[in-house]
Design an enzyme around this catalytic site. Structure first.
Site, PDB file in Angstrom:
ATOM      1  N   LYS A  20     -30.295  45.876  28.477  1.00  0.00           N
ATOM      2  CA  LYS A  20     -31.712  45.474  28.529  1.00  0.00           C
ATOM      3  C   LYS A  20     -32.140  45.151  29.956  1.00  0.00           C
ATOM      4  CE  LYS A  20     -33.174  41.562  26.318  1.00  0.00           C
ATOM      5  NZ  LYS A  20     -33.966  40.711  27.246  1.00  0.00           N
ATOM      6  N   ASP A 315     -26.494  34.642  27.636  1.00  0.00           N
ATOM      7  CA  ASP A 315     -27.100  35.204  26.419  1.00  0.00           C
ATOM      8  C   ASP A 315     -26.093  35.317  25.274  1.00  0.00           C
ATOM      9  OD1 ASP A 315     -29.509  35.380  27.724  1.00  0.00           O
ATOM     10  OD2 ASP A 315     -29.289  37.500  28.237  1.00  0.00           O
TER      11      ASP A 315
HETATM   12  C1  S3P Z   1     -32.205  38.285  32.495  1.00  0.00           C
HETATM   13  C2  S3P Z   1     -31.777  37.090  33.006  1.00  0.00           C
HETATM   14  C3  S3P Z   1     -31.402  35.944  32.159  1.00  0.00           C
HETATM   15  C4  S3P Z   1     -31.148  36.362  30.726  1.00  0.00           C
HETATM   16  C5  S3P Z   1     -32.209  37.278  30.213  1.00  0.00           C
HETATM   17  C6  S3P Z   1     -32.288  38.543  31.061  1.00  0.00           C
HETATM   18  C7  S3P Z   1     -32.585  39.364  33.447  1.00  0.00           C
HETATM   19  O1  S3P Z   1     -32.465  35.007  32.155  1.00  0.00           O
HETATM   20  O2  S3P Z   1     -31.032  35.230  29.911  1.00  0.00           O
HETATM   21  O3  S3P Z   1     -31.936  37.654  28.882  1.00  0.00           O
HETATM   22  O4  S3P Z   1     -32.730  40.521  33.013  1.00  0.00           O
HETATM   23  O5  S3P Z   1     -32.721  39.069  34.631  1.00  0.00           O
HETATM   24  P1  S3P Z   1     -32.602  33.873  33.279  1.00  0.00           P
HETATM   25  O6  S3P Z   1     -32.911  34.525  34.569  1.00  0.00           O
HETATM   26  O7  S3P Z   1     -33.754  33.017  32.811  1.00  0.00           O
HETATM   27  O8  S3P Z   1     -31.312  33.138  33.296  1.00  0.00           O
END
Ligand code: S3P
Length: 428
Positions: A20, A315
């Site tokens: 993702k 996550d």
């Molecule tokens: C993500 C960073 C994480 C993660 C999110 C996706 C990203 O969040 O929890 O599902 O793609 O940069 P945070 O930056 O808030 O830790």
């Protein structure tokens, strides 16, 4: 949706959908590049579709050609002012990374989203982006979306982020593409580095110093369209790793899962707990390592999950909480207060649901304490429309007696359309 226990074991192989985080970035960086970016194994989950939608609204042509996604980039200064709001849906990554990009544009735009997005903290990106010279207003005056962003002439900053967040780091680095001088971000612990790796691949000058937990970017690069091959999402693979581990008589092969060390903390923790996971067929594309994962059922013992490791498995903590319910002894999760500001408050929501199933689990200020070994039973569970909660509970239901009902189970479409079908396909 109703779930019952699996007694025969899980078997077979699966290719989980594309990562993702990397899918979002491929669309964004492709849009800011000259020429066409082609992406294979793009995740067509609702979150990444929100990103596509936002960039189409800013004049970028994005088309599907067979298995590929083609992004016809217009260069760093080629976006056009959207008519109406940009809808980020449920996606924090879209909201925060796009805020960084919009900060460097010569037009203003507003990012909106669903109820969850409207309650997630945006002050963490507003603060550094304002320091760089952007004008950002939280239209409800609560530090959350909708955000009205008016780009300006930006100046590079050296930002000491109070949180280990790839979304914060990426927002600042993306604004740094448009700033005068170098922009750097230092974080308290290293968060996922997909932005740094991919921006480099597109032609940006990005300096990474992992020991200092700092990444820096030089402004105004010429970015060029690339071929991006996206690995399977380890955060999606995590549910099958857990399912195969806790379901007796299981053997599951997951094809080409991303194992970037800034994301793969769950593999280490599982190994320490006694899980049987073998890495095969290692590969690497665009600096992103991947491997086939072979998982066999095994007994587990409790562990402590804390410190610098937390961002590498943030996550996966909901599914790790499920695994801990099946481990011998106590598992302690700490330093994970960030869980409270995800798509739901994942500490409260996982404790509430797993308790309803009979688990011995307690919420703490920054995590959870789980006494493993209490038998789980079916219950009516609330996903709170949080995709990772729904998938974690579906795995717990595999080893719970009786019937489990998960409310709003379709929210898995955010990151894994087809999840329940894929899980079912492994049933012997
Ligand atoms: C993500 C960073 C994480 C993660 C999110 C996706 C990203 O969040 O929890 O599902 O793609 O940069 P945070 O930056 O808030 O830790």
């Amino acid at each position: 949706m109703i779930f019952t226990a699996n007694t025969k074991g899980l078997g077979g192989e699966l290719t989980v959908p594309g990562d993702k985080s990397i899918s979002h970035r491929a669309v964004m960086f492709g849009a800011l590049s000259k020429g066409t970016t082609s992406v294979t194994h793009f995740l067509k989950g609702a979150d990444c579709l929100s990103t596509i939608h936002c960039f189409r609204k800013m004049g970028i042509s994005i088309e599907e050609e067979g298995e590929q996604l083609l992004i016809h980039g217009q260069g760093l200064h080629g976006l056009t002012k959207p008519s109406g709001w940009l809808d980020a849906g449920n996606s924090g990554t879209t909201t925060r990374l796009l805020s960084g990009i919009l900060s460097g544009q010569s037009f203003s735009a507003t990012i909106h989203g669903d109820a969850s997005i409207q309650s997630r903290p945006m002050g963490r990106i507003m603060e550094p982006l304002k320091q760089m010279g952007a004008h950002i207003v939280s239209l409800n005056h609560n530090g959350c979306a909708p955000l009205e962003i008016t780009g300006g002439s930006l100046r590079g900053i050296s930002y000491q982020s109070p949180v280990a967040s790839a979304q914060v780091k990426s927002a600042v680095l993306l604004a740094g593409l448009y700033a005068e001088g170098i922009t750097s971000v230092t974080e308290p612990a290293l968060s996922r580095n997909h932005t740094e790796l991919m921006l480099r691949g597109f032609g940006a000058q990005v300096d990474i110093c992992p020991e200092a937990r700092t990444a820096s970017i030089h402004p105004e690069p010429e970015l060029w369209g690339q071929q991006v091959q996206i690995p399977g999402d380890i955060s999606s693979a995590a549910y099958f790793i857990a399912a195969a581990t806790i379901t007796p008589h299981s053997e599951v092969l997951l094809r080409q899962v991303g194992i970037n060390p800034t994301r793969a903390g769950m593999l280490q923790v599982c190994a320490e707990m006694g899980a049987d996971i073998t890495l095969l067929q290692k590969s690497c594309h665009g600096g992103e390592p991947a491997a086939d994962l072979l998982i066999r059922s095994s007994d587990l013992t409790g562990t402590v999950i804390e410190g610098e490791r937390i961002p590498t498995l943030i996550d996966e903590l909901p599914i790790l909480a499920v695994l801990a319910c099946f481990a011998k002894g106590t598992t302690i999760i700490r330093d994970a207060q960030e869980l409270k500001v995800k798509e739901s408050n994942r500490i409260a929501v996982m404790v509430q649901n797993l308790s309803a199933m009979g688990a011995h689990i307690t919420a703490t200020e920054d995590g959870m304490i789980i006494e493993g070994g209490a038998p789980l039973h079916g219950a009516v569970l609330e996903s709170h429309k949080d995709h990772r909660v729904a998938m974690s509970l579906a795995v717990a239901a595999l080893q719970a007696s009786g019937e489990t009902r998960i409310q709003d189970a379709s929210c898995v479409d955010i990151s894994y359309p087809g999840f329940y079908g894929d899980l079912q396909s492994l049933f012997r």
